[in-house]
Design a protein around this motif. Structure first.
Motif, short mmCIF file in Angstrom:
data_model
loop_
_atom_site.label_atom_id
_atom_site.label_comp_id
_atom_site.label_asym_id
_atom_site.label_seq_id
_atom_site.Cartn_x
_atom_site.Cartn_y
_atom_site.Cartn_z
N VAL A 136 10.07 -0.62 14.28
CA VAL A 136 10.84 -1.10 13.22
C VAL A 136 10.72 -2.57 13.23
N ASP A 137 10.96 -3.10 12.18
CA ASP A 137 11.10 -4.78 11.93
C ASP A 137 11.97 -4.91 10.75
N PHE A 138 12.73 -6.11 10.83
CA PHE A 138 13.62 -6.48 9.74
C PHE A 138 12.94 -7.53 8.96
N SER A 139 13.35 -7.59 7.83
CA SER A 139 12.61 -8.56 6.80
C SER A 139 13.21 -9.78 7.19
N PRO A 140 12.45 -11.01 6.84
CA PRO A 140 13.12 -12.07 7.36
C PRO A 140 14.33 -12.49 6.88
N ASP A 141 14.70 -12.13 5.50
CA ASP A 141 16.14 -12.34 4.98
C ASP A 141 16.98 -11.38 5.53
N GLY A 142 16.64 -10.36 6.20
CA GLY A 142 17.83 -9.33 6.89
C GLY A 142 18.19 -8.07 6.04
N LYS A 143 17.53 -8.07 4.72
CA LYS A 143 17.96 -7.24 3.72
C LYS A 143 17.39 -6.05 3.95
N TYR A 144 16.18 -5.82 4.58
CA TYR A 144 15.69 -4.44 4.71
C TYR A 144 14.95 -4.38 6.08
N LEU A 145 14.82 -2.82 6.45
CA LEU A 145 14.06 -2.71 7.43
C LEU A 145 13.11 -1.67 7.43
N ARG A 187 16.64 4.49 0.89
CA ARG A 187 15.27 4.44 1.09
C ARG A 187 15.04 3.56 -0.18
N ILE A 188 14.05 2.64 -0.04
CA ILE A 188 13.50 1.79 -1.00
C ILE A 188 12.30 2.40 -1.62
N TRP A 189 11.21 2.69 -0.38
CA TRP A 189 10.04 3.63 -0.42
C TRP A 189 9.70 4.05 0.44
N ARG A 190 8.67 4.97 0.42
CA ARG A 190 8.17 5.86 1.83
C ARG A 190 6.68 5.97 1.44
N ARG A 191 5.98 5.61 2.66
CA ARG A 191 4.38 6.00 2.51
C ARG A 191 4.06 6.54 3.52
N THR A 192 3.25 7.69 3.21
CA THR A 192 2.53 8.43 4.26
C THR A 192 1.32 8.15 4.78
N LEU A 193 1.10 7.95 5.91
CA LEU A 193 -0.39 7.51 6.16
C LEU A 193 -1.40 8.64 6.37
N TYR A 247 5.63 10.78 14.32
CA TYR A 247 5.46 12.12 14.18
C TYR A 247 5.25 12.49 12.55
N LYS A 248 5.79 11.81 11.93
CA LYS A 248 5.54 12.18 10.41
C LYS A 248 4.30 11.32 9.86
N HIS A 249 3.96 10.49 10.62
CA HIS A 249 2.93 9.49 9.98
C HIS A 249 3.29 8.87 8.85
N THR A 250 4.57 8.10 8.98
CA THR A 250 5.09 7.63 7.58
C THR A 250 5.48 5.96 8.02
N VAL A 251 5.41 5.35 6.97
CA VAL A 251 6.11 3.99 7.02
C VAL A 251 7.20 4.14 5.82
N GLU A 252 8.35 3.68 6.29
CA GLU A 252 9.41 3.43 5.07
C GLU A 252 10.08 2.31 5.06
N LEU A 253 10.63 1.74 4.03
CA LEU A 253 11.51 0.67 3.93
C LEU A 253 13.00 1.17 3.60
N VAL A 254 13.82 0.62 4.12
CA VAL A 254 15.56 1.09 3.69
C VAL A 254 16.04 -0.12 3.61
N SER A 255 17.11 0.01 2.88
CA SER A 255 18.35 -1.15 2.85
C SER A 255 19.20 -1.33 3.92
N THR A 256 19.30 -2.52 4.70
CA THR A 256 20.23 -2.49 5.77
C THR A 256 21.62 -2.35 5.22
N ARG A 257 21.80 -2.44 4.24
CA ARG A 257 23.33 -2.36 3.79
C ARG A 257 23.91 -1.00 3.81
#
Length: 222
Positions: A24-33, A53-59, A39-49
Motif C-alpha cells: 500500500v502507498d498513500f498519494s503525496p496529498d493524502g487523498k488516495y491509497l 474505488r477510483i480504478w482497478r487494474r488486473t496484472l 492473490y488477485k494480481h490487482t492494483v487498485e486506487l481508492v479514496s482515503t475519505r
C-alpha cells in the motif's frame, strides 16, 4: 513518561478483491491509497475519505502468490509496480487512471521499488538476479546497475531523504548495504549471520540511523 496515542478508525473495508494485500502507498496529498494484492494480481486506487474505488487494474501475472509492491511518485502522477513474475516485473502506471506509461518484461523479477525524493529516479531491487538498478521514470531506461552484490539477494530498498543514498536489505546472507545513489557503488555492508532473513530496511530522515526488520521478530537500529 510514556505518551498515549488515541487512534480513531476512519473507515474499514473487507473485500474479496483485497485478499492477500501485499503493498500500500498513500498519494503525496493524502487523498488516495494505492493497494496491491498478490492473490488477485490487482492494483487498485481508492479514496482515503471513504474507501471508494477510483480504478482497478488486473496484472498479467500467472503466479498464484505473486508479491506486488506499489510506490507513488513524489509528484503524485505515477505509480511504480514491482512483481515477482517476469510478465509484470516492473511497470509505471498513470495514477489518474491506471493506464500503463511503460513496462519492462525482460527482468527476472522486481521485489521492491523506491522513487528518489525529487522523482527523477526509480530504484529497483531484483531478487533472483541479485541486482539493484536505478532507472529513469521517464521511459524505464537504466542509469546504473549494481550487479551480484557478493552473492546477496536484494529484498527491500529505501532512498535517503536527501537522495544521496540507497539502503538495501538482503536475504540469506541477512545483510544490509548502503549504496551511493549517484553510481551504485557500495559505501558499506554489514552481514548478520545470527539473524534470519532480513526483510525490510528504512533510513531515518536525518540519515543517522537504519531500521532493519528480520523474520525472527526483531527490529535492529544501525
Amino acid at each position: 513518561m510514556e505518551k498515549s496515542v488515541i487512534l480513531n478508525l476512519v473507515w474499514k473495508e473487507c473485500k474479496d478483491d483485497w485478499i492477500g494485500v501485499s503493498g500500500v502507498d498513500f498519494s503525496p496529498d493524502g487523498k488516495y491509497l494505492a493497494i496491491a494484492c498478490y492473490y488477485k494480481h490487482t492494483v487498485e486506487l481508492v479514496s482515503t475519505r471513504d474507501g471508494s474505488r477510483i480504478w482497478r487494474r488486473t496484472l498479467r501475472s500467472s503466479l498464484y502468490a505473486d508479491p506486488c509492491v506499489v510506490a507513488y511518485s513524489p509528484d503524485g502522477r505515477y505509480l511504480a509496480i514491482a512483481s515477482e513474475d517476469r510478465k509484470d516485473a516492473l511497470q509505471l502506471l498513470r495514477a489518474e487512471d491506471g493506464n500503463t506509461v511503460w513496462s519492462i518484461d525482460d527482468y527476472e523479477d522486481a521485489l521492491d521499488v523506491a522513487f528518489s525524493p525529487d522523482g527523477r529516479y526509480l530504484a529497483v531491487a531484483h531478487f533472483y538476479d541479485r541486482t539493484v538498478r536505478l532507472l529513469s521514470p521517464l521511459n524505464g531506461s537504466e542509469v546504473w546497475e549494481a550487479k551480484d552484490l557478493d552473492g546477496a539477494w536484494p529484498y527491500s530498498i529505501d532512498y535517503s531523504a536527501d537522495g544521496k543514498y540507497i539502503a538495501v536489505a538482503t536475504m540469506y546472507n541477512n545483510g544490509v548495504e548502503l549504496l551511493d545513489a549517484e553510481d551504485g557503488s557500495r559505501i558499506w555492508r554489514v552481514d548478520r549471520p545470527y539473524e534470519h532473513y532480513t526483510y525490510s530496511v528504512a533510513i531515518s530522515l536525518d540519515n543517522k540511523y537504519l531500521a532493519v526488520v528480520s523474520s525472527r521478530n526483531r527490529i535492529n537500529i544501525l
